[in-house]
Enzyme design. Structure first.
Site, PDB file in Angstrom:
ATOM      1  N   THR A  48       0.836  -1.210   0.000  1.00  0.00           N
ATOM      2  CA  THR A  48       0.000   0.000   0.000  1.00  0.00           C
ATOM      3  C   THR A  48       0.870   1.259   0.000  1.00  0.00           C
ATOM      4  O   THR A  48       0.516   2.275  -0.611  1.00  0.00           O
ATOM      5  CB  THR A  48      -0.936   0.028   1.225  1.00  0.00           C
ATOM      6  OG1 THR A  48      -0.164  -0.333   2.393  1.00  0.00           O
ATOM      7  CG2 THR A  48      -2.081  -0.952   1.066  1.00  0.00           C
ATOM      8  N   TYR A  96      12.318  -7.190   5.116  1.00  0.00           N
ATOM      9  CA  TYR A  96      12.465  -8.338   4.208  1.00  0.00           C
ATOM     10  C   TYR A  96      13.768  -8.241   3.449  1.00  0.00           C
ATOM     11  O   TYR A  96      14.292  -7.154   3.223  1.00  0.00           O
ATOM     12  CB  TYR A  96      11.262  -8.482   3.262  1.00  0.00           C
ATOM     13  CG  TYR A  96      11.067  -7.394   2.251  1.00  0.00           C
ATOM     14  CD1 TYR A  96      10.368  -6.239   2.564  1.00  0.00           C
ATOM     15  CD2 TYR A  96      11.548  -7.539   0.940  1.00  0.00           C
ATOM     16  CE1 TYR A  96      10.153  -5.252   1.618  1.00  0.00           C
ATOM     17  CE2 TYR A  96      11.337  -6.561  -0.021  1.00  0.00           C
ATOM     18  CZ  TYR A  96      10.637  -5.415   0.326  1.00  0.00           C
ATOM     19  OH  TYR A  96      10.432  -4.435  -0.610  1.00  0.00           O
ATOM     20  N   ARG A 102       8.625 -10.064   9.944  1.00  0.00           N
ATOM     21  CA  ARG A 102       7.524  -9.115  10.138  1.00  0.00           C
ATOM     22  C   ARG A 102       6.484  -9.634  11.123  1.00  0.00           C
ATOM     23  O   ARG A 102       5.477  -8.959  11.359  1.00  0.00           O
ATOM     24  CB  ARG A 102       6.864  -8.787   8.800  1.00  0.00           C
ATOM     25  CG  ARG A 102       6.012  -9.913   8.258  1.00  0.00           C
ATOM     26  CD  ARG A 102       5.609  -9.782   6.807  1.00  0.00           C
ATOM     27  NE  ARG A 102       4.885  -8.559   6.471  1.00  0.00           N
ATOM     28  CZ  ARG A 102       4.327  -8.360   5.269  1.00  0.00           C
ATOM     29  NH1 ARG A 102       4.402  -9.281   4.323  1.00  0.00           N
ATOM     30  NH2 ARG A 102       3.701  -7.225   5.002  1.00  0.00           N
ATOM     31  N   ASN A 129      -4.648  -8.310  -2.955  1.00  0.00           N
ATOM     32  CA  ASN A 129      -3.224  -8.629  -2.800  1.00  0.00           C
ATOM     33  C   ASN A 129      -3.018  -9.888  -1.959  1.00  0.00           C
ATOM     34  O   ASN A 129      -2.406  -9.850  -0.882  1.00  0.00           O
ATOM     35  CB  ASN A 129      -2.513  -7.428  -2.176  1.00  0.00           C
ATOM     36  CG  ASN A 129      -1.223  -7.128  -2.911  1.00  0.00           C
ATOM     37  OD1 ASN A 129      -0.642  -8.007  -3.544  1.00  0.00           O
ATOM     38  ND2 ASN A 129      -0.766  -5.895  -2.817  1.00  0.00           N
ATOM     39  N   LYS A 150      -6.543  -7.051 -12.816  1.00  0.00           N
ATOM     40  CA  LYS A 150      -5.244  -7.015 -13.506  1.00  0.00           C
ATOM     41  C   LYS A 150      -4.857  -8.444 -13.864  1.00  0.00           C
ATOM     42  O   LYS A 150      -5.214  -9.376 -13.155  1.00  0.00           O
ATOM     43  CB  LYS A 150      -4.185  -6.405 -12.569  1.00  0.00           C
ATOM     44  CG  LYS A 150      -4.462  -4.960 -12.195  1.00  0.00           C
ATOM     45  CD  LYS A 150      -3.718  -4.550 -10.930  1.00  0.00           C
ATOM     46  CE  LYS A 150      -4.463  -4.946  -9.675  1.00  0.00           C
ATOM     47  NZ  LYS A 150      -3.776  -4.593  -8.425  1.00  0.00           N
ATOM     48  N   GLY A 199      -1.347  -9.484 -15.402  1.00  0.00           N
ATOM     49  CA  GLY A 199      -0.010  -9.490 -16.007  1.00  0.00           C
ATOM     50  C   GLY A 199      -0.018  -8.775 -17.351  1.00  0.00           C
ATOM     51  O   GLY A 199      -0.546  -7.657 -17.447  1.00  0.00           O
ATOM     52  N   ASP A 247      -1.715  -9.623 -19.808  1.00  0.00           N
ATOM     53  CA  ASP A 247      -3.002  -9.874 -20.465  1.00  0.00           C
ATOM     54  C   ASP A 247      -4.004  -8.741 -20.159  1.00  0.00           C
ATOM     55  O   ASP A 247      -3.737  -7.868 -19.339  1.00  0.00           O
ATOM     56  CB  ASP A 247      -3.535 -11.232 -19.987  1.00  0.00           C
ATOM     57  CG  ASP A 247      -4.205 -12.013 -21.104  1.00  0.00           C
ATOM     58  OD1 ASP A 247      -4.844 -11.353 -21.962  1.00  0.00           O
ATOM     59  OD2 ASP A 247      -4.082 -13.241 -21.129  1.00  0.00           O
ATOM     60  N   GLY A 302       1.611  -4.371  -9.718  1.00  0.00           N
ATOM     61  CA  GLY A 302       0.207  -4.152  -9.361  1.00  0.00           C
ATOM     62  C   GLY A 302       0.021  -2.878  -8.539  1.00  0.00           C
ATOM     63  O   GLY A 302      -0.949  -2.137  -8.730  1.00  0.00           O
ATOM     64  N   ASP A 303       0.956  -2.611  -7.626  1.00  0.00           N
ATOM     65  CA  ASP A 303       0.873  -1.392  -6.794  1.00  0.00           C
ATOM     66  C   ASP A 303       0.961  -0.148  -7.672  1.00  0.00           C
ATOM     67  O   ASP A 303       0.254   0.847  -7.459  1.00  0.00           O
ATOM     68  CB  ASP A 303       2.027  -1.348  -5.777  1.00  0.00           C
ATOM     69  CG  ASP A 303       2.117  -2.611  -4.933  1.00  0.00           C
ATOM     70  OD1 ASP A 303       1.083  -3.272  -4.730  1.00  0.00           O
ATOM     71  OD2 ASP A 303       3.242  -2.933  -4.489  1.00  0.00           O
TER      72      ASP A 303
HETATM   73  P1  ADP Z   1       0.642  -8.051  -9.496  1.00  0.00           P
HETATM   74  O1  ADP Z   1       1.974  -7.374  -9.587  1.00  0.00           O
HETATM   75  O2  ADP Z   1      -0.228  -7.448  -8.438  1.00  0.00           O
HETATM   76  O3  ADP Z   1       0.697  -9.548  -9.464  1.00  0.00           O
HETATM   77  P2  ADP Z   1      -0.051  -8.229 -12.308  1.00  0.00           P
HETATM   78  O4  ADP Z   1       1.061  -9.189 -12.546  1.00  0.00           O
HETATM   79  O5  ADP Z   1      -1.391  -8.670 -12.736  1.00  0.00           O
HETATM   80  O6  ADP Z   1      -0.152  -7.698 -10.824  1.00  0.00           O
HETATM   81  O7  ADP Z   1       0.325  -6.913 -13.100  1.00  0.00           O
HETATM   82  C1  ADP Z   1      -0.235  -5.644 -12.795  1.00  0.00           C
HETATM   83  C2  ADP Z   1      -0.205  -4.785 -14.042  1.00  0.00           C
HETATM   84  O8  ADP Z   1       1.152  -4.623 -14.477  1.00  0.00           O
HETATM   85  C3  ADP Z   1      -0.932  -5.382 -15.236  1.00  0.00           C
HETATM   86  O9  ADP Z   1      -2.314  -5.057 -15.235  1.00  0.00           O
HETATM   87  C4  ADP Z   1      -0.213  -4.708 -16.394  1.00  0.00           C
HETATM   88  O10 ADP Z   1      -0.708  -3.399 -16.593  1.00  0.00           O
HETATM   89  C5  ADP Z   1       1.213  -4.607 -15.878  1.00  0.00           C
HETATM   90  N1  ADP Z   1       2.019  -5.757 -16.317  1.00  0.00           N
HETATM   91  C6  ADP Z   1       2.433  -6.814 -15.574  1.00  0.00           C
HETATM   92  N2  ADP Z   1       3.204  -7.660 -16.301  1.00  0.00           N
HETATM   93  C7  ADP Z   1       3.276  -7.121 -17.557  1.00  0.00           C
HETATM   94  C8  ADP Z   1       3.924  -7.487 -18.771  1.00  0.00           C
HETATM   95  N3  ADP Z   1       4.647  -8.624 -18.881  1.00  0.00           N
HETATM   96  N4  ADP Z   1       3.774  -6.663 -19.842  1.00  0.00           N
HETATM   97  C9  ADP Z   1       3.041  -5.529 -19.769  1.00  0.00           C
HETATM   98  N5  ADP Z   1       2.426  -5.115 -18.644  1.00  0.00           N
HETATM   99  C10 ADP Z   1       2.517  -5.891 -17.553  1.00  0.00           C
END
Ligand code: ADP
Length: 306
Positions: A30, A86, A101, A162, A222, A224, A226, A254-255
């Site tokens: 956060t 950490y 923690r 999260n 979200k 990645g 995709d 994600g943050d």
């Molecule tokens: P978290 O870090 O919380 O696991 P995600 O992996 O879903 O979250 O990624 C959060 C955001 O980061 C995605 O919605 C996207 O906008 C961006 N992102 C993450 N990985 C990629 C990637 N390989 N290419 C482009 N954008 C990415």
């Protein structure tokens, strides 16, 4: 001026410096979002961070770091505790994390919480599943009550599940607490892979449907690289992130997405522009090593306007 209040745990980070030594940083989910909210350069925004620290030098250093970043620390002080830590290990390029923690001061952040401080109608309260996971059961109840009261007074509540199974007592508690928090939020910002593992959702749409059914107003899933899936009342959007040339380190992706998304919304962008701003900020973060990295403050507006 709109205010965003982040609520959670900020930690000391020890990262390999490449020469056998470790570099000390300061980060936490956060908190990272609050930090990026300041980096994107909207001076009409005030950002606070509610947590608890010790009374030792490293706690003072953390507080100073927050102030230097333009974040108002709202910190309970616990003489018998200190901040969590950490350490990142690198093994053939793969990062792994070790945590100290379990007894951190942040676990007491809600011990005497009555009301969320300094929030007006239209402001945002931002917390996560990690915020909840680290609290004792009575702390969770206090935080839920304070959030509910703030929401009834017009504060918008934003929640990123999260999901970190290792922080929760049981998988069942994880699921019930996360669902309860999402049900009482205006905006829920989950990541598909976490949700699929904890709840068994087959698709990002299923994540959104589940949280909408629980009571969440707006869900932004979200996934990645995709498509980001957005669902709300009369809202169904899919936004594809632009590809990244090289994925260096996905820590805090994600943050950072959440910060770009919220900053754009607070500037009046529509939901698809806000998602593009979130993707744009996340893309900059995963192209560099570390949780808190330099981002271009002008880029957000351009990304949101595209
Ligand atoms: P978290 O870090 O919380 O696991 P995600 O992996 O879903 O979250 O990624 C959060 C955001 O980061 C995605 O919605 C996207 O906008 C961006 N992102 C993450 N990985 C990629 C990637 N390989 N290419 C482009 N954008 C990415």
């Amino acid at each position: 001026m709109t205010r965003v209040l982040g609520i959670g745990e900020c930690m000391i980070e020890m990262a390999p410096a490449g020469d056998g030594n470790y570099a000390m940083g300061i980060a936490g989910d956060t908190f990272n979002t609050c930090w990026y909210l300041r980096q994107v350069g909207d001076l009409a925004l005030s950002v606070g961070y509610l947590s608890a620290v010790g009374e030792d030098d490293v706690s003072a250093r953390m507080e100073a770091f927050m102030r230097e970043a333009g974040i108002d620390p709202i910190l309970a002080r616990r003489a018998d505790r200190t901040v969590g830590l950490y350490l990142i290990s690198l093994n053939e390029g793969e990062r792994s994390f070790s945590y100290w923690r379990a007894n951190s001061a942040a676990r007491t952040l809600a011990d005497d919480l009555e009301a969320l401080p300094e929030l007006e109608p239209g402001d945002l309260a931002y917390f996560s599943g990690i915020t909840l996971a680290i609290l004792p059961p009575e702390g969770r109840l206090r935080l839920h009550a304070a959030l509910a009261r703030a929401r009834s007074e017009g504060v918008r509540v934003v929640f990123d599940p999260n999901i970190r199974p290792a922080l929760w007592e049981t998988a069942e508690t994880l699921r019930s607490e996360i669902t309860k928090a999402a049900a009482a939020a205006d905006v829920v910002l989950p990541s598909f892979s976490d949700e699929a593992a904890a709840f068994g959702d087959a698709t990002p749409e299923a994540v959104a449907t589940r949280y909408r059914a629980a009571g969440a107003e707006l869900v932004v899933v979200k996934n990645g690289d995709d498509t980001v899936v957005v669902r709300g009342t009369d809202v169904a959007l899919e936004i594809a992130p632009e590809p990244v040339a090289e994925v260096v380190d996905t820590t805090a992706a994600g943050d950072a997405f959440n910060a770009g998304f919220l900053a754009a919304l607070l500037r009046g962008s529509d939901l698809s522009a806000a998602c593009r701003a979130g993707c744009h900020l996340a893309r900059q973060v995963i192209g560099q090593r570390g949780a808190l990295v330099a981002v271009d403050e002008m880029d957000l507006g351009e990304a949101a306007g595209r």
